[in-house]
Design a protein around this motif. Sequence first.
Motif, PDB file in Angstrom:
ATOM      1  N   GLU A   1       0.835  -1.208   0.000  1.00 27.62           N
ATOM      2  CA  GLU A   1       0.000   0.000   0.000  1.00 27.62           C
ATOM      3  C   GLU A   1       0.866   1.252   0.000  1.00 27.62           C
ATOM      4  O   GLU A   1       0.510   2.262  -0.638  1.00 27.62           O
ATOM      5  CB  GLU A   1      -0.933  -0.020   1.207  1.00 27.62           C
TER       6      GLU A   1
ATOM      7  N   ILE B   1       1.950   1.789  -3.554  1.00 30.10           N
ATOM      8  CA  ILE B   1       0.857   2.339  -4.369  1.00 30.10           C
ATOM      9  C   ILE B   1       0.686   3.817  -4.087  1.00 30.10           C
ATOM     10  O   ILE B   1       0.542   4.642  -5.006  1.00 30.10           O
ATOM     11  CB  ILE B   1      -0.441   1.572  -4.085  1.00 30.10           C
ATOM     12  N   GLU B   2       0.709   4.190  -2.805  1.00 24.78           N
ATOM     13  CA  GLU B   2       0.555   5.598  -2.428  1.00 24.78           C
ATOM     14  C   GLU B   2       1.687   6.450  -2.988  1.00 24.78           C
ATOM     15  O   GLU B   2       1.483   7.619  -3.339  1.00 24.78           O
ATOM     16  CB  GLU B   2       0.513   5.717  -0.895  1.00 24.78           C
TER      17      GLU B   2
ATOM     18  N   ALA C   1      -7.020  -2.497  -5.359  1.00 24.42           N
ATOM     19  CA  ALA C   1      -6.035  -1.614  -5.979  1.00 24.42           C
ATOM     20  C   ALA C   1      -5.934  -1.826  -7.489  1.00 24.42           C
ATOM     21  O   ALA C   1      -5.196  -1.115  -8.164  1.00 24.42           O
ATOM     22  CB  ALA C   1      -4.665  -1.835  -5.339  1.00 24.42           C
TER      23      ALA C   1
ATOM     24  N   ARG D   1      -4.666  -4.503  -9.048  1.00 25.56           N
ATOM     25  CA  ARG D   1      -3.397  -5.137  -9.390  1.00 25.56           C
ATOM     26  C   ARG D   1      -3.575  -6.655  -9.432  1.00 25.56           C
ATOM     27  O   ARG D   1      -4.324  -7.231  -8.643  1.00 25.56           O
ATOM     28  CB  ARG D   1      -2.306  -4.802  -8.362  1.00 25.56           C
TER      29      ARG D   1
END
Length: 443
Positions: A189, A192-193, A219, A221
Amino acid sequence: MTGASFEVALELWASSLREAKARMRPLFLQERMARSAGLFLDGLLGAERRKTGWMRAEAAGDPGPWRQQAILGRGRWEADALRDVVREYALETLGDADAVLVVDETGFLKQGKLSCGVARQYTGSAGKITNCQIGVFLAYVSRHGHALIDRALYLPKAWTNDPARRAAAHVPEEVEFATKPRIARTMVERAIEAGVPFAWVAADTVYGVSEIEMALRRAGRGYVLGVTGAHDFNSWIGKPEVVGSAAEIAAALPSSAWRRLSAGEGTKGPRLHDWAYLELADLEADAYVSGYEGLWTRGLLIRRHVADGELAYFTTWCPTGTSLETLVAVEGRRWAIEDAFETAKNELGLDHNETRSWHGWHRHISLVMLAFAVLTVARHRANAAAEQTPPRVSRAARRSSAGPFRRSGASQDVSASAASDPRSSSPGQSGAVPIRPASNALI
């Protein structure tokens, strides 16, 4: 195998190291601390087999290890800030939309009870339960190469529930017990951020749990996550009926369901296994990600060892129509983090940390990650330079095309360009410095 000339390889190596030091310089308030950090990085990349404080100090010309120890201990700087520097530095070279994030853990053998997180626990590094620390890592793997971009020290409950041990090891108050899958989810995460470009996540059976699966579906993915043979699967309407444990499903497959494919190149050539893939359900993407369109497929991937028939199982999530070859290639990218661990331990001192604190562990590991990124970036740049270097023309080739005593205009142009190109090898050099080629792109 490709390679750049010796001269070019040295310059690319030096420039990559200078760039890495410049990027971490703002993390340190004092110039002397920044210089010590640079020397610490030099020591990790140096020829000494043991990267201890005394060895690094001797390489740096210091009278003792105190400056090196200060980098890991009393110096004021944030290891997480260096982690972010490593990620950004590596992605500028390795970034690719089809990249794979690989999650795995490795153990650090320890004696005693004072090193932060140490406990009797299983580690694959030793293949048994032993006294050690466990670090969870995230690797970025693309067609350009691979690097470690995140890390976290796993703290057993015996540590998180013991205020005295926490205080002695300077564990931050906000750190609570987290399972290894939870740690992995947090790192994914965080990637991703931060806008890290990637399409897939791959991991072994420790991380093939619903918590990570659902996070990745939301997400948008794909994933290839290891599971045990006891993991239950079932198909939905519209797919051939499948129900039972992964091991039961594999045992019932006909011989026609298996295909022999390579998961990538190993040290001894293609890593061939037999593979079977079952599509279990097609689901609308917007069921997990608002605004996404199209179908995604939940599936079961099975790998069978050619020599002994040993089976491994993977739960998968991918856009509908994704080929078996692509899923196999994604799973094959997991070897990269094992390569990273081996290189970082054998050459960069990943497991040579002498500190006992939470901060010391994360600082040491982050500096090793930066050293590994320097190697990766320099290798990629050297490969790119080698591809751009004009081929050298031998005298025999020139004689065959221009006669034994005269040169054509074309041969004169080639000779002149080679002489003016600083990347060319100087006379008398035996050849190019070999550089490991980047990994193959996903199929």
